[in-house]
Structure formats: structure tokens, C-alpha cells
Design an enzyme around this catalytic site. Structure first.
Site, short mmCIF file in Angstrom:
data_model
loop_
_atom_site.label_atom_id
_atom_site.label_comp_id
_atom_site.label_asym_id
_atom_site.label_seq_id
_atom_site.Cartn_x
_atom_site.Cartn_y
_atom_site.Cartn_z
N SER A 1 -85.00 -65.65 3.67
CA SER A 1 -86.14 -64.66 4.67
C SER A 1 -86.75 -65.81 5.59
CB SER A 1 -87.23 -64.08 3.45
OG SER A 1 -88.31 -63.52 4.43
N TYR B 1 -93.78 -63.68 -3.13
CA TYR B 1 -92.51 -63.39 -2.38
C TYR B 1 -91.95 -64.63 -1.77
CZ TYR B 1 -89.11 -61.47 0.78
OH TYR B 1 -88.03 -61.22 1.38
N LYS C 1 -88.60 -67.00 -2.17
CA LYS C 1 -87.62 -67.34 -1.11
C LYS C 1 -87.43 -68.82 -0.62
CE LYS C 1 -86.06 -62.94 -0.71
NZ LYS C 1 -84.76 -62.61 -1.06
N1 LIG Z 1 -86.20 -56.39 5.74
C1 LIG Z 1 -86.25 -57.32 5.91
O1 LIG Z 1 -86.90 -57.51 7.29
C2 LIG Z 1 -86.18 -58.62 5.20
C3 LIG Z 1 -86.64 -59.68 5.87
C4 LIG Z 1 -86.15 -60.85 5.18
C5 LIG Z 1 -85.62 -60.99 4.08
N2 LIG Z 1 -85.03 -59.86 3.55
C6 LIG Z 1 -84.22 -59.92 2.22
O2 LIG Z 1 -82.99 -58.92 2.38
C7 LIG Z 1 -82.78 -58.59 1.39
C8 LIG Z 1 -82.66 -57.16 1.02
O3 LIG Z 1 -84.13 -56.54 1.53
P1 LIG Z 1 -84.36 -55.06 1.96
O4 LIG Z 1 -85.31 -55.06 3.06
O5 LIG Z 1 -82.92 -54.45 2.25
O6 LIG Z 1 -85.03 -54.41 0.54
P2 LIG Z 1 -85.19 -52.88 0.18
O7 LIG Z 1 -84.81 -52.03 1.09
O8 LIG Z 1 -86.27 -52.63 -0.68
O9 LIG Z 1 -83.81 -52.99 -0.80
C9 LIG Z 1 -83.79 -53.80 -2.12
C10 LIG Z 1 -82.64 -53.65 -2.72
O10 LIG Z 1 -82.63 -54.34 -3.97
C11 LIG Z 1 -82.16 -53.46 -4.98
N3 LIG Z 1 -83.00 -54.07 -6.37
C12 LIG Z 1 -84.38 -54.33 -6.38
N4 LIG Z 1 -84.41 -55.05 -7.60
C13 LIG Z 1 -83.28 -55.09 -8.37
C14 LIG Z 1 -83.02 -55.10 -9.62
N5 LIG Z 1 -83.79 -55.58 -10.57
N6 LIG Z 1 -81.59 -55.12 -9.99
C15 LIG Z 1 -80.70 -54.67 -9.25
N7 LIG Z 1 -81.08 -54.30 -7.98
C16 LIG Z 1 -82.31 -54.33 -7.41
C17 LIG Z 1 -82.93 -52.13 -4.78
O11 LIG Z 1 -82.47 -51.19 -5.64
P3 LIG Z 1 -83.01 -50.26 -6.88
O12 LIG Z 1 -84.48 -50.27 -6.63
O13 LIG Z 1 -82.11 -49.03 -6.85
O14 LIG Z 1 -82.68 -51.35 -7.71
C18 LIG Z 1 -82.28 -52.00 -3.21
O15 LIG Z 1 -81.08 -51.51 -3.18
C19 LIG Z 1 -83.82 -58.91 0.23
O16 LIG Z 1 -83.29 -60.12 -0.21
C20 LIG Z 1 -84.81 -59.43 1.04
O17 LIG Z 1 -85.92 -60.22 0.39
C21 LIG Z 1 -85.41 -58.71 4.04
#
Ligand SMILES: NC(=O)c1ccc[n+]([C@@H]2O[C@H](COP(=O)([O-])OP(=O)(O)OC[C@H]3O[C@@H](n4cnc5c(N)ncnc54)[C@H](OP(=O)(O)O)[C@@H]3O)[C@@H](O)[C@H]2O)c1
Length: 233
Positions: A138, A151, A155
Site C-alpha cells: 500500500s 494497517y 503493510k
Molecule cells: N483499495 C485501495 O485503494 C488500496 C490501496 C492500497 C492497498 N490496497 C490493498 O489491496 C488489497 C485489496 O484491497 P481492496 O481495496 O480490494 O479491499 P476490499 O475491497 O476490502 O477486499 C478485500 C478482499 O479480501 C478478502 N479477505 C479479507 N479477509 C480475508 C480472510 N481472512 N481470508 C480470505 N479472504 C479475506 C475479502 O473477502 P471476504 O470478506 O469475503 O473474506 C475481499 O475479497 C489489500 O491487500 C489492500 O490492503 C488497497
């Protein structure tokens, strides 16, 4: 990367994981994914039949990950690309206000969950001396903001964990900590509120991210990378 590569993605029920899974299957890659939500996994399984494979499991549970990896390695074979995407974020709060259970959950999913998946899938990749491991980091793995300290902790850990892993892999492989940029997902809405809507959708992100991910190889081992063309602030 040519079509019909084997790609494993954690956290495919929504957000970036789901967008990656949909874009990669559309491109002719074979995708295996997991998430906790049974309904989403059932929907994905109905839309993307075998050899794609979607499973309901919690990456925090080492036994569930072990069983999943055993099935995957036997039915699907070692991944060419493993994307550790699943993560959670704490509710915005000053560090001393975050309940102990919530801190544990963020650490368990974002750090120990990634290690569980690595523990059970990477030995088969090492045996082949082939494959790329991408651990989603991130902007908050390289900088910090108030109210997301747990968080940020995880990261920054992913950055260190991945770079150390890169030093352990044989020459034909790579491990990369990847900042995806800022994308309008459930996670972003949790920390940014309504202003999350001004950022790209996961589908728009995947158009940039998927070719970038599929182009990663041994030359990238240990490099902290960022998906190009996506806002980072
Ligand atoms: N969105 C951003 O701007 C952003 C920025 C920087 C980094 N990131 C990183 O990108 C990645 C994806 O983020 P996102 O924004 O797509 O988040 P999100 O929309 O909250 O989706 C998170 C996903 O992880 C799954 N998950 C959570 N806990 C889990 C567990 N214990 N076992 C299995 N699956 C699990 C959730 O599914 P279930 O709830 O069904 O388990 C969901 O499919 C993450 O690593 C996040 O830190 C995102």
C-alpha cells in the site's frame, strides 16, 4: 506472460481481487481464488467453471490454507503467479483507541494470512524454480497517516517480509511488494469515506494492473513496485 498461466489470488470476493480474477479469466488465464464469503465464491464458481476454482476459506486459518493448497497443487499444479491480495483495515481511530481484537484481526489477516499462503504454496513453486509472488502492499506500506496505524504496521511488514523472501528464492523466481495505487473499494470507503468515489473503480484499475502483473518476472525480484497510471495520493 502467455495465456493459460495458473494464477492464484486471495481475496477474490470483491474489490481488487475480484477485478483481477475477472480480467485474468477474460484473458485466458486459469484462476484459482479464495475469500471468506461463501456466497461470492458460489457466484464465482457458477460464472467461471473448471479449470478455474474458487474456495471459501479464511487465510488466517493455517489448517484451511493447508487443505486448500493441497487440493490446488494436486488439481491445478503450482501457480505461475501467486497474488496475496486479501487484507482488512481497522476502523479509523487513534492507535490507543483501537480494540485489541481488531489489532489482532488486522495483523492475522494482513501478515500471518500472507505467510500461511506462502508456507503452503511456495515450496512447490521453488521445486519448479519458477513463478512470481506478489504481496499487496500500500502507499501506507511506504508512508503513514493518522488513524490507520494498525494497517500501516501490517503493510510496512509486507514490504520487509517480501524483500526478505526475495533473498531466499532461487534465481528463476521473484517476490514483489506491490502498491496498487488508490482505488474505490470497500476498504478505501472505510478510511476515505465519500471521497473514495473520486478514485478509479477496481475494473478500471485491473485494465492497468493485470498486464503489469503478468509482465513481472525474475528481473523484478525484491523490487518495491507500484501499479503505473493509478493515483497514489
Ligand atoms: N483499495 C485501495 O485503494 C488500496 C490501496 C492500497 C492497498 N490496497 C490493498 O489491496 C488489497 C485489496 O484491497 P481492496 O481495496 O480490494 O479491499 P476490499 O475491497 O476490502 O477486499 C478485500 C478482499 O479480501 C478478502 N479477505 C479479507 N479477509 C480475508 C480472510 N481472512 N481470508 C480470505 N479472504 C479475506 C475479502 O473477502 P471476504 O470478506 O469475503 O473474506 C475481499 O475479497 C489489500 O491487500 C489492500 O490492503 C488497497
Amino acid at each position: 506472460m502467455p495465456a493459460n498461466q495458473r494464477i492464484v489470488i486471495t481475496g477474490v470476493s470483491r474489490g481488487l481481487g475480484r477485478a483481477m480474477a475477472e480480467a485474468m479469466t477474460a484473458q485466458g488465464q486459469t484462476v484459482a481464488g479464495c475469500a471468506r464469503s461463501r456466497q461470492s465464491v458460489t457466484d464465482l464458481s457458477a460464472r467461471f467453471a473448471s479449470p478455474h476454482a474458487f474456495s471459501a476459506l479464511d487465510v488466517c486459518d493455517d489448517g484451511q490454507v493447508a487443505d486448500w493448497a493441497r487440493r490446488l497443487l494436486s488439481d491445478f499444479g503450482p501457480p505461475d503467479l501467486l497474488v496475496n491480495n486479501a487484507a482488512v483495515i481497522n476502523q479509523n481511530a487513534r492507535l490507543w483507541e483501537v480494540p485489541a481484537g481488531e489489532v489482532s484481526q488486522v495483523v492475522d489477516v494482513n501478515i500471518k494470512g500472507v505467510v500461511n499462503v506462502i508456507r503452503h504454496l511456495v515450496p512447490a513453486m521453488v521445486d519448479r524454480n519458477r513463478g512470481v509472488i506478489v504481496n499487496l502492499s500500500s502507499g501506507w506500506g511506504r508512508s503513514t497517516s493518522p488513524e490507520v496505524a494498525p494497517y500501516c504496521t501490517t503493510k510496512w511488514a509486507i514490504e520487509g517480509l517480501t524483500r526478505a523472501l526475495a533473498q531466499e528464492l532461487p534465481n528463476g523466481m521473484a517476490a514483489v511488494p506491490l502498491n496498487p495505487g488508490i482505488i474505490d473499494t470497500d476498504m478505501l470507503r472505510s478510511s476515505f469515506g465519500e471521497s473514495a468515489r473520486s478514485y478509479p473503480s477496481p475494473e478500471t484499475w485491473a485494465k492497468r494492473a493485470v498486464p503489469f502483473l503478468l509482465g513481472l518476472g525474475p528481473k523484478d525480484n525484491g523490487k518495491p513496485l507500484t501499479v503505473p497510471g493509478i493515483p497514489t495520493e
